[in-house]
Enzyme design. Structure first.
Site, PDB file in Angstrom:
ATOM      1  N   LYS A  83       0.486  62.620 -20.592  1.00 22.95           N
ATOM      2  CA  LYS A  83       0.105  61.551 -21.517  1.00 22.95           C
ATOM      3  C   LYS A  83      -1.424  61.501 -21.588  1.00 22.95           C
ATOM      4  O   LYS A  83      -2.099  61.356 -20.557  1.00 22.95           O
ATOM      5  CB  LYS A  83       0.639  60.226 -20.947  1.00 22.95           C
ATOM      6  CG  LYS A  83       1.121  59.234 -21.973  1.00 22.95           C
ATOM      7  CD  LYS A  83       1.751  58.054 -21.242  1.00 22.95           C
ATOM      8  CE  LYS A  83       2.261  57.005 -22.157  1.00 22.95           C
ATOM      9  NZ  LYS A  83       2.663  55.797 -21.423  1.00 22.95           N
TER      10      LYS A  83
HETATM   11  O1  G3P Z   1       4.459  52.249 -23.118  1.00 15.09           O
HETATM   12  C1  G3P Z   1       3.391  51.389 -23.338  1.00 15.09           C
HETATM   13  C2  G3P Z   1       3.540  50.141 -22.571  1.00 15.09           C
HETATM   14  O2  G3P Z   1       3.525  50.389 -21.205  1.00 15.09           O
HETATM   15  C3  G3P Z   1       2.594  49.085 -22.950  1.00 15.09           C
HETATM   16  O3  G3P Z   1       3.328  47.949 -22.978  1.00 15.09           O
HETATM   17  O4  G3P Z   1       3.736  45.534 -22.939  1.00 15.09           O
HETATM   18  O5  G3P Z   1       1.781  46.509 -21.689  1.00 15.09           O
HETATM   19  O6  G3P Z   1       1.772  46.404 -24.161  1.00 15.09           O
HETATM   20  P1  G3P Z   1       2.603  46.519 -22.932  1.00 15.09           P
END
Ligand code: G3P
Length: 222
Positions: A83
């Protein structure tokens, strides 16, 4: 739509995998930092648990460092997808890593042009962050739709991985749009199956069945 779990927690991953509908895992430095233990060992164990793409993120910010870390992650297990953040350096690293045959998931995508460049650089996945756009009063799901529309015009071997999904309606909307993959925390995944009418309906069926069995003894045979 393929379902990925966005977690580095092995208990959650094992629980999800037991249901037979988890196709892959996405991790990031924040998710790995929440777990105790060596991140590399955790990733290896995740790879042994899930037979699908497992995203492991680089933390270097220059292309050379990203390529070095990416090669390292890719050598941990064949399921690993490197990634890389969608920056100038990330794009350079993606080009180099994909030329070596490594799969790259370009992350932190917040615009259609970022996704377009990621696909051109050879990324196998692009991760638009839906929830984080919603957080700043920008409709995140529109980005997923835009990227899908753009990709349909061309032959990029790049899948749209809707990320930062925060609730089941995000999953529904991503599926409606035709996102190839949705990645979500375990709590969101668990919420996809639950429905109070299913529980009420099942309870009633079982009660009726028990009652019918009891009544059977009192009824004359046909
Ligand atoms: O896959 C991306 C994720 O980990 C981000 O999620 O909820 O932290 O915006 P969030």
């Amino acid at each position: 739509m393929k379902i990925f779990l966005d977690t580095a927690n092995l208990k959650e991953i094992r629980e999800g995998v037991a249901l037979g509908v988890v196709d892959g895992i996405t991790t990031n430095p924040s998710l790995l930092a929440k777990e105790s233990g060596d991140p590399e060992q955790i990733l290896l164990e995740i790879c042994r648990t899930v037979n699908g793409p497992i995203s492991a993120e680089v933390v270097a910010t220059d292309a050379e460092g990203m390529v070095r870390e990416g090669r390292h992650w890719a050598a941990v297990h064949e399921n690993i997808v490197v990634k890389c953040p969608c920056t100038i350096e990330g794009l350079k690293a993606t080009k180099l890593l994909t030329a070596e045959g490594h799969r790259v998931n370009m992350t932190l995508i917040f615009s259609p042009t970022q996704a377009l460049l990621a696909a051109k650089a050879g990324a196998r996945f692009v991760s638009p962050f839906v929830g984080r756009l919603d957080d700043i009063a920008t409709p995140g799901m529109e980005l997923v739709g835009d990227i899908l529309r753009i990709f349909r015009n061309y032959d990029y071997a790049c899948e749209v991985l809707a990320a930062s999904l925060r609730h089941p309606m995000h999953v529904v909307e991503a599926a409606r749009l035709g996102a190839h993959i949705g990645t979500m925390p375990f709590s969101v995944f668990a919420g996809l199956l639950k429905h109070p009418l299913t529980d009420i309906g099942l309870k009633r069926f079982l009660e009726d069945w028990e009652k019918a069995k009891k009544d059977l003894g009192t009824k004359a045979p046909r």
